[in-house]
Design a protein around this motif. Structure first.
Motif, PDB file in Angstrom:
ATOM      1  N   VAL A   1      -4.038   4.142   5.954  1.00 44.10           N
ATOM      2  CA  VAL A   1      -3.682   4.585   7.309  1.00 44.10           C
ATOM      3  C   VAL A   1      -3.987   3.492   8.332  1.00 44.10           C
ATOM      4  CG1 VAL A   1      -5.895   5.750   7.770  1.00 44.10           C
ATOM      5  CG2 VAL A   1      -3.821   6.503   8.949  1.00 44.10           C
ATOM      6  N   ARG A   2      -3.021   3.257   9.201  1.00 49.25           N
ATOM      7  CA  ARG A   2      -3.178   2.243  10.247  1.00 49.25           C
ATOM      8  C   ARG A   2      -3.872   2.870  11.448  1.00 49.25           C
ATOM      9  NH1 ARG A   2       2.805  -0.270  10.770  1.00 49.25           N
ATOM     10  NH2 ARG A   2       3.257   1.923  11.109  1.00 49.25           N
ATOM     11  N   VAL A   3      -4.962   2.244  11.885  1.00 52.27           N
ATOM     12  CA  VAL A   3      -5.723   2.688  13.049  1.00 52.27           C
ATOM     13  C   VAL A   3      -6.014   1.474  13.929  1.00 52.27           C
ATOM     14  CG1 VAL A   3      -6.808   4.625  11.817  1.00 52.27           C
ATOM     15  CG2 VAL A   3      -7.960   2.416  11.880  1.00 52.27           C
ATOM     16  N   SER A   4      -6.444   1.720  15.156  1.00 53.06           N
ATOM     17  CA  SER A   4      -6.834   0.613  16.027  1.00 53.06           C
ATOM     18  C   SER A   4      -8.088  -0.041  15.473  1.00 53.06           C
ATOM     19  CB  SER A   4      -7.085   1.107  17.451  1.00 53.06           C
ATOM     20  OG  SER A   4      -8.292   1.846  17.504  1.00 53.06           O
ATOM     21  N   SER A   5      -8.358  -1.237  15.923  1.00 51.84           N
ATOM     22  CA  SER A   5      -9.523  -1.973  15.420  1.00 51.84           C
ATOM     23  C   SER A   5     -10.844  -1.294  15.791  1.00 51.84           C
ATOM     24  CB  SER A   5      -9.507  -3.404  15.940  1.00 51.84           C
ATOM     25  OG  SER A   5      -9.525  -3.400  17.353  1.00 51.84           O
ATOM     26  N   SER A   6     -10.838  -0.432  16.792  1.00 53.53           N
ATOM     27  CA  SER A   6     -12.064   0.257  17.201  1.00 53.53           C
ATOM     28  C   SER A   6     -12.206   1.644  16.567  1.00 53.53           C
ATOM     29  CB  SER A   6     -12.106   0.381  18.725  1.00 53.53           C
ATOM     30  OG  SER A   6     -11.013   1.160  19.178  1.00 53.53           O
ATOM     31  N   THR A   7     -11.333   1.978  15.640  1.00 54.42           N
ATOM     32  CA  THR A   7     -11.336   3.301  15.011  1.00 54.42           C
ATOM     33  C   THR A   7     -11.710   3.187  13.541  1.00 54.42           C
ATOM     34  OG1 THR A   7      -9.600   4.021  16.533  1.00 54.42           O
ATOM     35  CG2 THR A   7      -9.915   5.344  14.558  1.00 54.42           C
ATOM     36  N   ASP A   8     -12.557   4.095  13.079  1.00 53.46           N
ATOM     37  CA  ASP A   8     -13.000   4.125  11.682  1.00 53.46           C
ATOM     38  C   ASP A   8     -12.011   4.953  10.870  1.00 53.46           C
ATOM     39  OD1 ASP A   8     -14.270   4.300   9.231  1.00 53.46           O
ATOM     40  OD2 ASP A   8     -16.076   5.265  10.012  1.00 53.46           O
TER      41      ASP A   8
ATOM     42  N   ALA B   1       0.836  -1.208   0.000  1.00 54.88           N
ATOM     43  CA  ALA B   1       0.000   0.000   0.000  1.00 54.88           C
ATOM     44  C   ALA B   1       0.869   1.255   0.000  1.00 54.88           C
ATOM     45  CB  ALA B   1      -0.937  -0.005   1.201  1.00 54.88           C
ATOM     46  N   LEU B   2       1.977   1.235   0.735  1.00 57.47           N
ATOM     47  CA  LEU B   2       2.880   2.389   0.754  1.00 57.47           C
ATOM     48  C   LEU B   2       3.552   2.587  -0.600  1.00 57.47           C
ATOM     49  CD1 LEU B   2       4.572   2.046   4.268  1.00 57.47           C
ATOM     50  CD2 LEU B   2       2.609   3.458   3.606  1.00 57.47           C
ATOM     51  N   GLU B   3       3.920   1.491  -1.249  1.00 56.77           N
ATOM     52  CA  GLU B   3       4.513   1.580  -2.588  1.00 56.77           C
ATOM     53  C   GLU B   3       3.515   2.192  -3.572  1.00 56.77           C
ATOM     54  OE1 GLU B   3       7.633   1.000  -3.721  1.00 56.77           O
ATOM     55  OE2 GLU B   3       8.170   0.692  -1.613  1.00 56.77           O
ATOM     56  N   THR B   4       2.283   1.733  -3.507  1.00 57.04           N
ATOM     57  CA  THR B   4       1.229   2.254  -4.390  1.00 57.04           C
ATOM     58  C   THR B   4       0.992   3.732  -4.121  1.00 57.04           C
ATOM     59  OG1 THR B   4       0.193   0.077  -4.474  1.00 57.04           O
ATOM     60  CG2 THR B   4      -1.182   1.961  -5.095  1.00 57.04           C
TER      61      THR B   4
ATOM     62  N   ARG C   1       5.205   6.225   9.254  1.00 55.59           N
ATOM     63  CA  ARG C   1       4.723   7.006  10.401  1.00 55.59           C
ATOM     64  C   ARG C   1       3.590   7.940   9.984  1.00 55.59           C
ATOM     65  NH1 ARG C   1       8.382   8.825  15.222  1.00 55.59           N
ATOM     66  NH2 ARG C   1       6.777   9.675  16.560  1.00 55.59           N
ATOM     67  N   ALA C   2       3.698   8.533   8.799  1.00 59.05           N
ATOM     68  CA  ALA C   2       2.647   9.419   8.309  1.00 59.05           C
ATOM     69  C   ALA C   2       1.330   8.669   8.143  1.00 59.05           C
ATOM     70  CB  ALA C   2       3.067  10.063   6.986  1.00 59.05           C
ATOM     71  N   MET C   3       1.410   7.380   7.879  1.00 56.06           N
ATOM     72  CA  MET C   3       0.213   6.555   7.702  1.00 56.06           C
ATOM     73  C   MET C   3      -0.149   5.774   8.966  1.00 56.06           C
ATOM     74  SD  MET C   3      -1.024   7.169   4.767  1.00 56.06           S
ATOM     75  CE  MET C   3      -0.505   8.865   5.045  1.00 56.06           C
ATOM     76  N   THR C   4       0.250   6.298  10.125  1.00 49.01           N
ATOM     77  CA  THR C   4      -0.059   5.662  11.401  1.00 49.01           C
ATOM     78  C   THR C   4      -0.791   6.639  12.309  1.00 49.01           C
ATOM     79  OG1 THR C   4       1.924   4.287  11.195  1.00 49.01           O
ATOM     80  CG2 THR C   4       0.923   4.437  13.381  1.00 49.01           C
ATOM     81  N   HIS C   5      -2.024   6.324  12.628  1.00 54.83           N
ATOM     82  CA  HIS C   5      -2.864   7.157  13.486  1.00 54.83           C
ATOM     83  C   HIS C   5      -2.503   6.932  14.954  1.00 54.83           C
ATOM     84  CE1 HIS C   5      -6.716   8.244  15.514  1.00 54.83           C
ATOM     85  NE2 HIS C   5      -6.602   9.269  14.687  1.00 54.83           N
ATOM     86  N   SER C   6      -2.784   7.916  15.789  1.00 48.66           N
ATOM     87  CA  SER C   6      -2.457   7.819  17.211  1.00 48.66           C
ATOM     88  C   SER C   6      -3.209   6.695  17.918  1.00 48.66           C
ATOM     89  CB  SER C   6      -2.723   9.155  17.904  1.00 48.66           C
ATOM     90  OG  SER C   6      -4.090   9.505  17.796  1.00 48.66           O
TER      91      SER C   6
ATOM     92  N   ARG D   1      -2.364  15.339   5.360  1.00 41.80           N
ATOM     93  CA  ARG D   1      -1.430  16.393   5.758  1.00 41.80           C
ATOM     94  C   ARG D   1      -0.079  15.807   6.150  1.00 41.80           C
ATOM     95  NH1 ARG D   1      -5.759  19.438   9.648  1.00 41.80           N
ATOM     96  NH2 ARG D   1      -6.842  20.649   8.038  1.00 41.80           N
ATOM     97  N   ALA D   2      -0.121  14.679   6.852  1.00 41.60           N
ATOM     98  CA  ALA D   2       1.113  14.057   7.343  1.00 41.60           C
ATOM     99  C   ALA D   2       2.039  13.640   6.206  1.00 41.60           C
ATOM    100  CB  ALA D   2       0.776  12.855   8.222  1.00 41.60           C
ATOM    101  N   ILE D   3       1.470  13.299   5.062  1.00 39.53           N
ATOM    102  CA  ILE D   3       2.302  12.935   3.908  1.00 39.53           C
ATOM    103  C   ILE D   3       3.263  14.074   3.576  1.00 39.53           C
ATOM    104  CG2 ILE D   3       2.277  12.585   1.392  1.00 39.53           C
ATOM    105  CD1 ILE D   3      -0.382  11.071   1.779  1.00 39.53           C
TER     106      ILE D   3
END
Length: 180
Positions: A128-135, A38-41, A58-63, A147-149
């Motif tokens: 973007v990577r999020v916890s299983s309870s996050t949409d 996904a990052l390559e794409t 890191r830019a694709m990782t949510h808190s 923005r993080a990109i």
């Protein structure tokens, strides 16, 4: 019981066992590789290849997913986007009023509008990577990742102008919001 001649063999067996049992399960390895794909794409879609792929990770990782996340990158990226838009608008019309300039910058920066739309167009809700309870498809999460990109690109090159140029290309240049 074991002489010195057996020591290298035992050492190899122990090291092999440690490596085998500390390796992630096959399912975890495949999900990691799907994130890498996904990052390559994503790099192809934004037409920028990271020298340090860890910055894009890191830019694709949510808190909600990790303490090492995109919050600070998003703050930097938002500043880059606002500066890029302001510069482009002022180059086009040096007599633009401060009120008009601020309104146009705000249109591009709003989570509910352009920022989230651009992020969704890139498919960031699926990256973007999020916890299983996050949409991951909420506007604020997609916009934060978008923005993080640009914060990550600025860190990768050491130049905010490079990140602004990538933003401009991704956003569509003089698109409907800017129509400069």
């Amino acid at each position: 019981m074991y002489g010195r001649s057996h020591f290298p063999v035992l050492f190899v067996i122990i090291i092999s066992a440690v490596i085998f049992y500390s390796s992630p399960p096959v399912a975890a390895r495949s999900s990691s590789s799907s994130f890498s794909v996904a990052l390559e794409t994503l790099q192809k879609h934004i037409n920028y290849e990271f020298q340090n792929i860890g910055l894009l990770r890191r830019a694709m990782t949510h808190s909600s997913y990790s303490e090492e996340n995109n919050k600070a990158f998003s703050v930097l990226g938002e500043s880059i986007i606002e500066t890029t838009v302001a510069l482009r608008l002022l180059v086009k019309d040096v007599d633009i009023t401060a009120k008009d300039l601020n309104e146009r910058i705000s249109e591009v920066s709003k989570v509910e509008t352009s920022c989230a739309v651009d992020g969704m167009r890139l498919g960031l809700q699926n990256v973007v990577r999020v916890s299983s309870s996050t949409d991951s498809s909420t506007s604020s999460i997609v916009c934060g990742a978008f923005r993080a990109i640009f914060g990550a690109i600025a860190l990768d090159t050491g130049k905010s102008d490079d990140a602004g140029n990538v933003f401009w290309a991704v956003h569509g240049g003089a698109g409907s919001v800017l129509s400069v």
